[in-house]
Structure formats: structure tokens, C-alpha cells
Design a protein around this motif. Sequence first.
Motif, PDB file in Angstrom:
ATOM      1  N   LYS A 177       0.818  -1.212   0.000  1.00  0.00           N
ATOM      2  CA  LYS A 177       0.000   0.000   0.000  1.00  0.00           C
ATOM      3  C   LYS A 177       0.855   1.265   0.000  1.00  0.00           C
ATOM      4  CE  LYS A 177      -3.895  -2.170   2.305  1.00  0.00           C
ATOM      5  NZ  LYS A 177      -4.710  -2.252   3.528  1.00  0.00           N
ATOM      6  N   THR A 178       2.127   1.121   0.267  1.00  0.00           N
ATOM      7  CA  THR A 178       3.044   2.262   0.272  1.00  0.00           C
ATOM      8  C   THR A 178       4.263   1.943  -0.603  1.00  0.00           C
ATOM      9  OG1 THR A 178       4.095   1.432   2.277  1.00  0.00           O
ATOM     10  CG2 THR A 178       2.335   3.063   2.575  1.00  0.00           C
ATOM     11  N   PRO A 179       4.046   1.716  -1.900  1.00  0.00           N
ATOM     12  CA  PRO A 179       5.148   1.267  -2.759  1.00  0.00           C
ATOM     13  C   PRO A 179       6.292   2.268  -2.871  1.00  0.00           C
ATOM     14  CG  PRO A 179       3.225   1.835  -4.083  1.00  0.00           C
ATOM     15  CD  PRO A 179       2.800   1.869  -2.644  1.00  0.00           C
ATOM     16  N   LYS A 180       6.014   3.537  -2.774  1.00  0.00           N
ATOM     17  CA  LYS A 180       7.089   4.534  -2.896  1.00  0.00           C
ATOM     18  C   LYS A 180       8.057   4.446  -1.718  1.00  0.00           C
ATOM     19  CE  LYS A 180       5.976   6.309  -6.796  1.00  0.00           C
ATOM     20  NZ  LYS A 180       6.746   5.905  -7.959  1.00  0.00           N
ATOM     21  N   LYS A 181       7.526   4.152  -0.517  1.00  0.00           N
ATOM     22  CA  LYS A 181       8.406   3.991   0.643  1.00  0.00           C
ATOM     23  C   LYS A 181       9.338   2.798   0.413  1.00  0.00           C
ATOM     24  CE  LYS A 181       8.518   2.944   5.588  1.00  0.00           C
ATOM     25  NZ  LYS A 181       9.767   2.235   5.446  1.00  0.00           N
ATOM     26  N   TRP A 182       8.776   1.703  -0.059  1.00  0.00           N
ATOM     27  CA  TRP A 182       9.594   0.517  -0.306  1.00  0.00           C
ATOM     28  C   TRP A 182      10.640   0.798  -1.377  1.00  0.00           C
ATOM     29  CZ3 TRP A 182      11.029  -3.358   2.258  1.00  0.00           C
ATOM     30  CH2 TRP A 182      11.560  -4.484   1.654  1.00  0.00           C
ATOM     31  N   GLU A 183      10.252   1.497  -2.423  1.00  0.00           N
ATOM     32  CA  GLU A 183      11.229   1.821  -3.472  1.00  0.00           C
ATOM     33  C   GLU A 183      12.342   2.707  -2.908  1.00  0.00           C
ATOM     34  OE1 GLU A 183      11.729   3.680  -7.945  1.00  0.00           O
ATOM     35  OE2 GLU A 183       9.754   3.768  -6.998  1.00  0.00           O
ATOM     36  N   ARG A 184      12.000   3.684  -2.086  1.00  0.00           N
ATOM     37  CA  ARG A 184      13.035   4.538  -1.465  1.00  0.00           C
ATOM     38  C   ARG A 184      14.010   3.695  -0.644  1.00  0.00           C
ATOM     39  NH1 ARG A 184       8.702   7.899  -0.363  1.00  0.00           N
ATOM     40  NH2 ARG A 184       8.669   7.242   1.807  1.00  0.00           N
ATOM     41  N   ASP A 185      13.460   2.742   0.129  1.00  0.00           N
ATOM     42  CA  ASP A 185      14.323   1.875   0.938  1.00  0.00           C
ATOM     43  C   ASP A 185      15.242   1.038   0.056  1.00  0.00           C
ATOM     44  OD1 ASP A 185      13.093   2.894   3.181  1.00  0.00           O
ATOM     45  OD2 ASP A 185      11.907   1.098   3.594  1.00  0.00           O
ATOM     46  N   MET A 186      14.716   0.518  -1.019  1.00  0.00           N
ATOM     47  CA  MET A 186      15.536  -0.306  -1.916  1.00  0.00           C
ATOM     48  C   MET A 186      16.572   0.546  -2.650  1.00  0.00           C
ATOM     49  SD  MET A 186      14.724  -3.278  -1.161  1.00  0.00           S
ATOM     50  CE  MET A 186      15.892  -3.979  -2.289  1.00  0.00           C
ATOM     51  N   ARG A 187      16.208   1.752  -2.996  1.00  0.00           N
ATOM     52  CA  ARG A 187      17.169   2.658  -3.650  1.00  0.00           C
ATOM     53  C   ARG A 187      18.285   3.045  -2.667  1.00  0.00           C
ATOM     54  NH1 ARG A 187      16.767   2.555  -9.174  1.00  0.00           N
ATOM     55  NH2 ARG A 187      14.582   2.707  -9.762  1.00  0.00           N
ATOM     56  N   LYS A 188      17.927   3.188  -1.402  1.00  0.00           N
ATOM     57  CA  LYS A 188      18.929   3.478  -0.369  1.00  0.00           C
ATOM     58  C   LYS A 188      19.934   2.333  -0.298  1.00  0.00           C
ATOM     59  CE  LYS A 188      19.287   4.436   4.584  1.00  0.00           C
ATOM     60  NZ  LYS A 188      18.538   4.553   5.842  1.00  0.00           N
TER      61      LYS A 188
ATOM     62  N   VAL B 280      20.601  -6.107  -6.322  1.00  0.00           N
ATOM     63  CA  VAL B 280      19.242  -5.731  -6.697  1.00  0.00           C
ATOM     64  C   VAL B 280      19.287  -5.067  -8.065  1.00  0.00           C
ATOM     65  CG1 VAL B 280      19.339  -3.502  -5.495  1.00  0.00           C
ATOM     66  CG2 VAL B 280      17.136  -4.556  -5.939  1.00  0.00           C
ATOM     67  N   ASN B 281      18.297  -5.401  -8.872  1.00  0.00           N
ATOM     68  CA  ASN B 281      18.189  -4.841 -10.219  1.00  0.00           C
ATOM     69  C   ASN B 281      16.796  -4.243 -10.383  1.00  0.00           C
ATOM     70  OD1 ASN B 281      20.712  -6.149 -11.589  1.00  0.00           O
ATOM     71  ND2 ASN B 281      19.734  -7.748 -10.395  1.00  0.00           N
ATOM     72  N   PHE B 282      16.746  -2.999 -10.809  1.00  0.00           N
ATOM     73  CA  PHE B 282      15.473  -2.331 -11.059  1.00  0.00           C
ATOM     74  C   PHE B 282      15.173  -2.370 -12.555  1.00  0.00           C
ATOM     75  CE2 PHE B 282      16.479  -0.610  -6.950  1.00  0.00           C
ATOM     76  CZ  PHE B 282      15.247  -0.437  -6.356  1.00  0.00           C
ATOM     77  N   ASP B 283      13.902  -2.508 -12.891  1.00  0.00           N
ATOM     78  CA  ASP B 283      13.464  -2.462 -14.282  1.00  0.00           C
ATOM     79  C   ASP B 283      12.269  -1.513 -14.343  1.00  0.00           C
ATOM     80  OD1 ASP B 283      12.452  -2.794 -16.837  1.00  0.00           O
ATOM     81  OD2 ASP B 283      12.674  -4.977 -16.822  1.00  0.00           O
TER      82      ASP B 283
ATOM     83  N   PHE C  60       9.602  -2.118  -9.991  1.00  0.00           N
ATOM     84  CA  PHE C  60       9.861  -3.532 -10.198  1.00  0.00           C
ATOM     85  C   PHE C  60      11.340  -3.761 -10.005  1.00  0.00           C
ATOM     86  CE2 PHE C  60      11.156  -7.190 -12.626  1.00  0.00           C
ATOM     87  CZ  PHE C  60      10.181  -8.122 -12.342  1.00  0.00           C
ATOM     88  N   TYR C  61      11.663  -4.703  -9.164  1.00  0.00           N
ATOM     89  CA  TYR C  61      13.065  -5.056  -8.966  1.00  0.00           C
ATOM     90  C   TYR C  61      13.152  -6.541  -8.681  1.00  0.00           C
ATOM     91  CZ  TYR C  61      11.913  -5.042  -4.031  1.00  0.00           C
ATOM     92  OH  TYR C  61      11.337  -5.310  -2.830  1.00  0.00           O
ATOM     93  N   TYR C  62      14.334  -7.061  -8.841  1.00  0.00           N
ATOM     94  CA  TYR C  62      14.572  -8.464  -8.547  1.00  0.00           C
ATOM     95  C   TYR C  62      16.008  -8.600  -8.054  1.00  0.00           C
ATOM     96  CZ  TYR C  62      16.711  -8.338 -13.178  1.00  0.00           C
ATOM     97  OH  TYR C  62      17.488  -8.004 -14.251  1.00  0.00           O
ATOM     98  N   PHE C  63      16.217  -9.661  -7.302  1.00  0.00           N
ATOM     99  CA  PHE C  63      17.546  -9.931  -6.766  1.00  0.00           C
ATOM    100  C   PHE C  63      18.220 -11.013  -7.594  1.00  0.00           C
ATOM    101  CE2 PHE C  63      15.142  -8.433  -3.076  1.00  0.00           C
ATOM    102  CZ  PHE C  63      15.983  -7.427  -2.626  1.00  0.00           C
ATOM    103  N   THR C  64      19.491 -10.831  -7.846  1.00  0.00           N
ATOM    104  CA  THR C  64      20.261 -11.878  -8.512  1.00  0.00           C
ATOM    105  C   THR C  64      21.266 -12.499  -7.547  1.00  0.00           C
ATOM    106  OG1 THR C  64      21.774 -10.205  -9.390  1.00  0.00           O
ATOM    107  CG2 THR C  64      19.989 -10.959 -10.835  1.00  0.00           C
ATOM    108  N   ARG C  65      21.268 -12.002  -6.325  1.00  0.00           N
ATOM    109  CA  ARG C  65      22.111 -12.601  -5.301  1.00  0.00           C
ATOM    110  C   ARG C  65      21.512 -12.294  -3.937  1.00  0.00           C
ATOM    111  NH1 ARG C  65      28.641 -12.151  -4.545  1.00  0.00           N
ATOM    112  NH2 ARG C  65      28.756 -13.991  -3.237  1.00  0.00           N
TER     113      ARG C  65
END
Length: 175
Positions: free
Chosen positions: A105-116, A134-137, A146-151
Amino acid sequence: MKYKGIYWTLFAPMMKKSIARRFDRDLAESSIRQGKKEYRRLLARADDLGPGNPMATNAYFAYVFAGAWLGSGKKITPDDMGKIMTDVLQSRLLRTVFGMTDLNKTPKKWERDMRKYEAWYKEHGGDHPVNWVVNFDETRHKDGSFYYFTRCPICEFCRREGISELMPALCATDE
């Protein structure tokens, strides 16, 4: 990884309560008593994820539950351990302490955390190569990210430790 007792101190009572409710008090007691020793042993063998790593909490969380599972002598199935993890994650205390929200419900917060984390890894990944990649697409999602982990260092560690059967339960907590 450096031992941090706060994770065990916070999660152990909730795990014990869930194990006792789902099984019995004796198994709960032994899982937690032996689990603390296992948690310390796991951390002593785990890869250093680097100081200030925003994702390191995920590893501590995983190793607390792996420690309790090993402390049970694997008498708790991985699926049941997943239910115990869910009990803990859904507890009022944990939601309050960590300010947990529904990240769907708060995707922007999660994206900020992943970008951090992505920025941290670009700066420190060379010194701490065993980490998440982490890889963003940007083309795969219109409203969020959208992101995915390769490790995943947790997955690699569990394989190395011979406890990979716990991985599906650990990964399911991401949902």
C-alpha cells in the motif's frame, strides 16, 4: 556477522509463545534455549555484510529464526517455522517497534528503501561482495517499482550451512 542480541531479545519471546501454542511448552523452551546458542554460531560463520548496510536487518531476522529452528533439533518443519515467522511478523509489538506497514500500500516507501540499499551497495559492495544484488526495471511497473535480486547472502549462507530447506519459509516473509 557481529552478534547483536537485540534481535534475539525481541523475537525469542514471540517465537516461544508461537511454538508453545502450535506444539508444546517443552519444545518451545528447548527451541529457544538451544536456539540462542545456534543463533550465535550462525552469526559467527555468516559473511560480514558491512557496517551501515540497510538490508542487514533481514539477515539478523533470518538467522534468529534459523537458530530457533536448529534449536528445536529440526523437530519443527520448515513450513511450520514459516507459520511461526508469520505469527511474529504479525504481532502488534513488532509492527509498533519497527513501524511496519503494508508495503504493497506504500510502494514509494519501499522503493526509497531499496534505492537506499542500492546506493549503499554501489559505495560499499566492493568491500563486502557477499551481499544482495538488486536490479530495477523501470519498464515493468507503472504505479510502483519492479526489482529483482540476482544474489542473496542469506540464501548462499543457508546453502553453505546445509539448511537450505528453510529458505522457502524465509523468502515467503518478503510477501
